[in-house]
Enzyme design. Structure first.
Site, PDB file in Angstrom:
ATOM      1  N   GLY A   8       0.819  -1.199   0.000  1.00 45.08           N
ATOM      2  CA  GLY A   8       0.000   0.000   0.000  1.00 45.08           C
ATOM      3  C   GLY A   8       0.854   1.250   0.000  1.00 45.08           C
ATOM      4  O   GLY A   8       2.095   1.178   0.036  1.00 45.08           O
ATOM      5  N   VAL A  13       2.062  -5.009   3.889  1.00 44.55           N
ATOM      6  CA  VAL A  13       1.627  -6.073   4.794  1.00 44.55           C
ATOM      7  C   VAL A  13       2.068  -7.399   4.190  1.00 44.55           C
ATOM      8  O   VAL A  13       1.756  -7.712   3.036  1.00 44.55           O
ATOM      9  CB  VAL A  13       0.101  -6.049   4.990  1.00 44.55           C
ATOM     10  CG1 VAL A  13      -0.315  -7.126   5.988  1.00 44.55           C
ATOM     11  CG2 VAL A  13      -0.348  -4.679   5.477  1.00 44.55           C
ATOM     12  N   GLY A 108      -7.383  -1.056  -8.717  1.00 42.71           N
ATOM     13  CA  GLY A 108      -6.235  -1.562  -7.974  1.00 42.71           C
ATOM     14  C   GLY A 108      -6.335  -3.048  -7.690  1.00 42.71           C
ATOM     15  O   GLY A 108      -7.421  -3.574  -7.414  1.00 42.71           O
ATOM     16  N   ASP A 110      -5.385  -4.664  -5.141  1.00 45.28           N
ATOM     17  CA  ASP A 110      -5.838  -4.954  -3.784  1.00 45.28           C
ATOM     18  C   ASP A 110      -7.357  -4.966  -3.705  1.00 45.28           C
ATOM     19  O   ASP A 110      -7.947  -5.767  -2.963  1.00 45.28           O
ATOM     20  CB  ASP A 110      -5.262  -3.939  -2.795  1.00 45.28           C
ATOM     21  CG  ASP A 110      -5.572  -2.490  -3.162  1.00 45.28           C
ATOM     22  OD1 ASP A 110      -5.773  -2.199  -4.357  1.00 45.28           O
ATOM     23  OD2 ASP A 110      -5.599  -1.640  -2.251  1.00 45.28           O
ATOM     24  N   ARG A 111      -8.019  -4.128  -4.474  1.00 44.96           N
ATOM     25  CA  ARG A 111      -9.481  -4.079  -4.444  1.00 44.96           C
ATOM     26  C   ARG A 111     -10.078  -5.346  -5.042  1.00 44.96           C
ATOM     27  O   ARG A 111     -11.092  -5.859  -4.564  1.00 44.96           O
ATOM     28  CB  ARG A 111      -9.975  -2.835  -5.173  1.00 44.96           C
ATOM     29  CG  ARG A 111      -9.400  -1.537  -4.598  1.00 44.96           C
ATOM     30  CD  ARG A 111      -9.931  -0.309  -5.307  1.00 44.96           C
ATOM     31  NE  ARG A 111     -11.333  -0.102  -4.970  1.00 44.96           N
ATOM     32  CZ  ARG A 111     -12.093   0.782  -5.577  1.00 44.96           C
ATOM     33  NH1 ARG A 111     -11.596   1.516  -6.572  1.00 44.96           N
ATOM     34  NH2 ARG A 111     -13.353   0.941  -5.223  1.00 44.96           N
ATOM     35  N   ASP A 130     -12.043  -0.858   3.253  1.00 50.23           N
ATOM     36  CA  ASP A 130     -10.614  -1.014   3.512  1.00 50.23           C
ATOM     37  C   ASP A 130     -10.070   0.302   4.058  1.00 50.23           C
ATOM     38  O   ASP A 130      -9.982   1.300   3.349  1.00 50.23           O
ATOM     39  CB  ASP A 130      -9.898  -1.402   2.215  1.00 50.23           C
ATOM     40  CG  ASP A 130      -8.450  -1.823   2.451  1.00 50.23           C
ATOM     41  OD1 ASP A 130      -7.939  -1.611   3.564  1.00 50.23           O
ATOM     42  OD2 ASP A 130      -7.835  -2.372   1.518  1.00 50.23           O
TER      43      ASP A 130
END
Length: 258
Positions: A8, A13, A108, A110-111, A130
């Site tokens: 991010g 993470v 993205g 991550d989404r 998030d």
């Protein structure tokens, strides 16, 4: 073992899975200037602390990143230190999540993996909130499709803007005040940040549920700042702190035979 990395804008993470079990997690500040060798040293140190070896125990790696410089460094790190190529989630990666937006390539990674993890665990329709640098709301249909979402300034961005643009307000700890009605400047700021963000979440989720005509759409919170905010929300059903890592594991499994 599978090493997963959610890169991010503020934090990276990391998680290590043994089969479907998440065994270890770490958080690392995001610094785009880090070299591939520095990243290798950091990862090796984390793993060594858990009696694991980067070269011999890690057999796969899956990455979702919104920071291109870090993505490049991780790719270079893998080429130099690992006997396999990492799976970097992006356009063309097999996720099993149809992305029904005007330009799917701009969504993205991550989404998308959050949508996959939430739908796999809870079904749909679902809303993932998030709490990161920004507060993202990702909307998943009853059929597991990514429908789109909402992007709002995150709690830390809001706090930084408030403190940076006012001469007499000082930074405060992000903890609940005694009352929503602050009796001091510190408590007034805490109330505005925490209850303001919680109210934003409840308001946006309520509007999304109305748009979906699904008043019971499950809402899942994740991200580093979720524990600070969700105690003050009324629309969050579940807290899954490692949702993105779980999504990366699922994506890796879908692509393991390719």
């Amino acid at each position: 073992m599978l090493l997963t990395a959610d890169v991010g804008n503020t934090e990276i993470v990391l998680g290590v899975f043994e089969a479907a079990e998440l065994r270890h997690t770490w958080r690392l500040s995001t610094r785009p200037e880090r070299t591939s060798d520095e990243l290798a040293l950091q990862l090796a140190g984390f793993l060594e602390h858990r009696d694991l070896d980067l070269r011999t125990d890690v057999t796969g790696m899956c990455i979702a990143s919104v920071v291109p410089d870090v993505t490049s460094s991780l790719r270079e790190m893998a080429a130099a230190y690992l006997p396999f190529e990492p799976l970097i989630v992006g356009p063309g990666t097999k996720t099993g999540v149809p992305v029904l937006t005007d330009n799917p390539r701009e969504v993205g990674a991550d989404r998308v993996v959050n949508a996959l993890a939430a739908f796999t665990r809870f079904g749909g329709p679902a809303i993932v909130v998030d709490f990161g640098t920004g507060t993202n709301f990702d909307v998943v249909s009853a059929d597991g499709e990514f429908l789109g979402g909402v992007i709002a300034p995150g709690l830390q961005i809001s706090a930084g803007a408030l403190f940076g643009r006012t001469a007499r307000l000082t930074r405060v700890d992000l903890q609940p005040p005694r009352s929503p009605v602050g009796k001091s400047t510190v408590e007034a700021i805490q109330s505005g940040l925490l209850y303001g963000t919680a109210g934003e979440v409840d308001g946006v989720v309520t509007r999304i549920r109305a748009e979906l005509e699904a008043p019971d759409a499950v809402t899942v919170a994740t991200g580093g700042l979720a524990p600070v905010v969700i105690p003050h929300c009324t629309t969050v059903d579940h807290h899954e702190p490692w949702l993105t890592l779980e999504g990366l594991r699922l994506v890796f499994e879908r692509n393991a035979d390719d």
